[in-house]
Motif scaffolding. Structure first.
Motif, PDB file in Angstrom:
ATOM      1  N   GLU A  65     -77.835 -62.983 -17.003  1.00  0.00           N
ATOM      2  CA  GLU A  65     -79.016 -63.261 -17.819  1.00  0.00           C
ATOM      3  C   GLU A  65     -78.650 -63.955 -19.119  1.00  0.00           C
ATOM      4  O   GLU A  65     -79.286 -63.743 -20.141  1.00  0.00           O
ATOM      5  N   GLU A  93     -76.275 -69.292 -16.402  1.00  0.00           N
ATOM      6  CA  GLU A  93     -77.214 -69.423 -15.303  1.00  0.00           C
ATOM      7  C   GLU A  93     -76.919 -70.670 -14.467  1.00  0.00           C
ATOM      8  O   GLU A  93     -76.746 -70.605 -13.251  1.00  0.00           O
ATOM      9  N   ASP A 145     -84.987 -64.307 -11.939  1.00  0.00           N
ATOM     10  CA  ASP A 145     -85.922 -65.304 -12.450  1.00  0.00           C
ATOM     11  C   ASP A 145     -85.153 -66.297 -13.290  1.00  0.00           C
ATOM     12  O   ASP A 145     -84.782 -66.004 -14.424  1.00  0.00           O
ATOM     13  N   ALA A 186     -84.398 -69.130 -15.804  1.00  0.00           N
ATOM     14  CA  ALA A 186     -85.116 -69.597 -16.979  1.00  0.00           C
ATOM     15  C   ALA A 186     -85.605 -71.031 -16.764  1.00  0.00           C
ATOM     16  O   ALA A 186     -86.735 -71.377 -17.086  1.00  0.00           O
ATOM     17  N   ASP A 219     -91.501 -63.948 -10.192  1.00  0.00           N
ATOM     18  CA  ASP A 219     -92.114 -65.258 -10.366  1.00  0.00           C
ATOM     19  C   ASP A 219     -92.259 -65.944  -9.017  1.00  0.00           C
ATOM     20  O   ASP A 219     -91.655 -65.565  -8.024  1.00  0.00           O
ATOM     21  N   SER A 240     -91.111 -53.513 -19.175  1.00  0.00           N
ATOM     22  CA  SER A 240     -90.574 -54.516 -20.095  1.00  0.00           C
ATOM     23  C   SER A 240     -91.473 -55.729 -20.036  1.00  0.00           C
ATOM     24  O   SER A 240     -92.126 -55.975 -19.035  1.00  0.00           O
ATOM     25  N   MET A 282     -92.287 -59.427 -19.294  1.00  0.00           N
ATOM     26  CA  MET A 282     -91.653 -60.323 -18.349  1.00  0.00           C
ATOM     27  C   MET A 282     -91.364 -61.641 -19.043  1.00  0.00           C
ATOM     28  O   MET A 282     -92.103 -62.068 -19.923  1.00  0.00           O
ATOM     29  N   ALA A 283     -90.296 -62.277 -18.614  1.00  0.00           N
ATOM     30  CA  ALA A 283     -89.963 -63.577 -19.180  1.00  0.00           C
ATOM     31  C   ALA A 283     -91.081 -64.558 -18.829  1.00  0.00           C
ATOM     32  O   ALA A 283     -91.804 -64.372 -17.854  1.00  0.00           O
ATOM     33  N   GLY A 284     -91.228 -65.588 -19.616  1.00  0.00           N
ATOM     34  CA  GLY A 284     -92.274 -66.579 -19.363  1.00  0.00           C
ATOM     35  C   GLY A 284     -93.623 -65.909 -19.424  1.00  0.00           C
ATOM     36  O   GLY A 284     -93.840 -64.967 -20.166  1.00  0.00           O
ATOM     37  N   ARG A 285     -94.546 -66.413 -18.635  1.00  0.00           N
ATOM     38  CA  ARG A 285     -95.856 -65.760 -18.675  1.00  0.00           C
ATOM     39  C   ARG A 285     -96.115 -65.015 -17.371  1.00  0.00           C
ATOM     40  O   ARG A 285     -97.227 -64.942 -16.864  1.00  0.00           O
ATOM     41  N   LYS A 286     -95.013 -64.525 -16.786  1.00  0.00           N
ATOM     42  CA  LYS A 286     -95.181 -63.800 -15.536  1.00  0.00           C
ATOM     43  C   LYS A 286     -95.857 -62.461 -15.796  1.00  0.00           C
ATOM     44  O   LYS A 286     -95.744 -61.903 -16.883  1.00  0.00           O
ATOM     45  N   SER A 293     -87.091 -52.883 -22.290  1.00  0.00           N
ATOM     46  CA  SER A 293     -86.223 -53.721 -21.454  1.00  0.00           C
ATOM     47  C   SER A 293     -85.890 -52.967 -20.175  1.00  0.00           C
ATOM     48  O   SER A 293     -85.959 -51.742 -20.119  1.00  0.00           O
TER      49      SER A 293
END
Lengths: 334, 334
Positions: free
Chosen positions: A107, A112, A132, A134, A155, A191, A193-197, A223
């Motif tokens: 992560e 990545e 997921d 980035a 995602d 937690s 979620m990254a992005g707008r998930k 987290s």
DNA sequence: TTGAAAGCGATACCAA
DNA sequence: TTGGTATCGCTTTCAA
């Protein structure tokens, strides 16, 4: 009786010893594409045995364009959730003569791309994403011809096949179970979620509360690890009206939640009941043992490999049911 | 600006576009063995960029005989002890442009040979054994020229390099710590070792007890997992004179021990103190958090890779100190 | 049913 | 400094 040669035997050595051409050696090793007399075949087999000959995987890969390697992209392996999948995949792959090559992203933004590129560069035949990424463009690395599948992922990548658990039903089962015990204030620790998930677990939790006319509780979003569970539970319990039950978004979170509750001197499930999500081995040995909804690791792994071999089909998505495993933390056995 | 070709670009495409020979392309990619004018070099670099060219790892492996793959033989990955090493090794390998290829044995007789053979057949450049292979001959698979190292292993294979933790000092620190808390009956939960190998943890535990003139306690020997820890602690606590402290041979065992103690209504560390061995993340979030002696995962991993690249040296053995991490289960903070 | 030979993509020797 | 070319071990078409 095998003879140890200084230099590993090649197919030429075998051919010479067997008194045939290298072509024939190839035929018997691959069972085709032409037939071979059983007598000739036996001579070759003997030679192979005597020389301890093993085909050179790289040469074969170079020629055929297939390595028998399946790339798997994961964020980490020190996490039973991923480790379970890795093992399930590995076992399934073994039966097909393939191997899993891991690409660990940690992560970390920088790693990545390295991780995925390394897999592609090594010539994996297909890719399983369990993370997921980035940068969405990383999903295209290696061109469009590589079969790819998203494994139990939050995602959605357009045009890509998906294999997952029925998160919605699983989360529902977990929360409904808590409701059935009569809890009215049920918290959630997860937690962002990254992005707008969206985190389906959280959404469903909220939904179920609403359906039963129960009061909403602000979710604790920290987290996806033990530390996060710990912090989340502390947060939840510090509120004016602390919950009497907590739905933990993962086993690790659940373990952290338990620690926080113990630290606060709370009895589980007496004062606060807990149900977690994933159902790895760690959840079975916490104190008290966590009631959890379990991911169907093996089934999903097998299906993922199937999907990869059906390359060319329209990218579909398979969904597997989760199973509620009742242990001590929910109050059933208390 | 890169152009997406239908077929992946080869070194020939690059050569053509750059207007040089394939030889030169090779030289710039490998930085040798011959020098290249910086102007030519730049042309090649541009062509590579434009074509999105990536060297074919298999072709290279075929030619050079090196794959850049490091085989790692482990019994399982759903166990933070192994997972920690895998990650540490992976990170260290990344910096050298190598990858770790896993061979998981599942501690099943049948899979063991498959796992190792699969690594060798895939052409790994070296091997790291993190498992006690049942059949010693499996250590020779692939011939004598493959660099090999034994990582934190209990058995010793003649002529093979070794990288490990100072188990003896680590175990001593753990037990002495319990002694320093005034405990007089200190139990041990571990597992019988395969073959006639000795479990140093158990030996040292016994020694320390003796040195302090403390009474011997029969060790509980079960299996190296949470379940084993659980059973072992039940066994220990069922004796006429149950211990007031337990040295757990691994974190997983420690977690199982805690569960058993809780089930029996014992207070930890009030009634029984616990110290475990390994110090993975799981030990930090049990209840109470386990005081543990920690393996130096990263250092050992780095050293293992060093040893592998020093092929040809006399097989030595590196030993790294373990560190006592005091948390709640020993009584220091109680 | 068997064999000769082309070629996968890259490396590096030997010439130029 | 650059290029032609043999070679790594294997698969498979085409001819015998």
């Amino acid at each position: 009786m095998s003879v140890k040669p200084a230099r590993p035997a090649t197919r030429t050595d075998v051919a010479r010893l067997a008194g045939v051409s290298t072509t024939v050696v190839s035929y018997v090793i691959n069972d085709g594409p032409r037939r071979v007399t059983s007598r000739t075949r036996q001579r070759v087999l003997d030679a192979i045995e005597r020389l301890g000959y093993r085909p050179n995987a790289n040469a074969r890969a170079l020629k055929t364009g297939e390595t028998g390697l399946i790339g798997m992209v994961v964020p980490e392996v020190v996490n039973a959730y991923f480790a379970e999948f890795i093992q399930a995949l590995d076992r399934a792959a073994q039966t097909m003569g393939s191997s899993i090559l891991l690409g660990i992203t940690y992560e970390e933004a920088g790693r990545e791309e390295r991780a995925v590129r390394s897999l592609v560069d090594r010539g994996v035949d297909s890719l399983i994403y369990q993370v997921d990424l980035a940068d969405q463009r990383l999903y295209q690395l290696g061109g469009g011809d590589l079969p790819r599948v998203l494994l139990d992922r939050s995602d959605v990548v357009p045009g890509m096949a998906t294999v997952g658990a029925d998160t919605e039903a699983g989360a529902r089962a977990a929360v409904e179970h808590l409701v059935s015990h009569g809890h009215e204030r049920i918290g959630y620790v997860g937690s962002p979620m990254a992005g707008r998930k969206v985190d389906l677990r959280r959404v469903v939790w909220d939904e179920v509360l609403r359906e039963h006319g129960l009061p909403g509780v602000p979710p604790a979003l920290t987290s996806w690890n033990r530390e996060g569970g710990y912090r989340g539970a502390r947060e939840l319990m510090a509120s004016d009206e602390p919950p009497t039950a907590i739905f933990a978004g993962s086993d690790l979170i659940g373990v952290g939640v338990l620690r926080a509750l113990h630290e606060l001197g709370m009895d589980v499930p007496g004062d606060v009941a807990v149900v977690s999500f994933d159902g790895t081995a760690e959840s079975a040995y916490s104190w008290p043992p966590l009631t959890a909804v379990r991911q169907p690791f093996e089934e999903m792994a097998r299906r993922a490999l199937e999907v990869l071999s059906e390359r060319g089909e329209a990218p579909g998505s398979s969904v597997f049911p989760m199973q509620l495993i009742v242990r001590g933390s929910c109050g059933c056995q208390g």
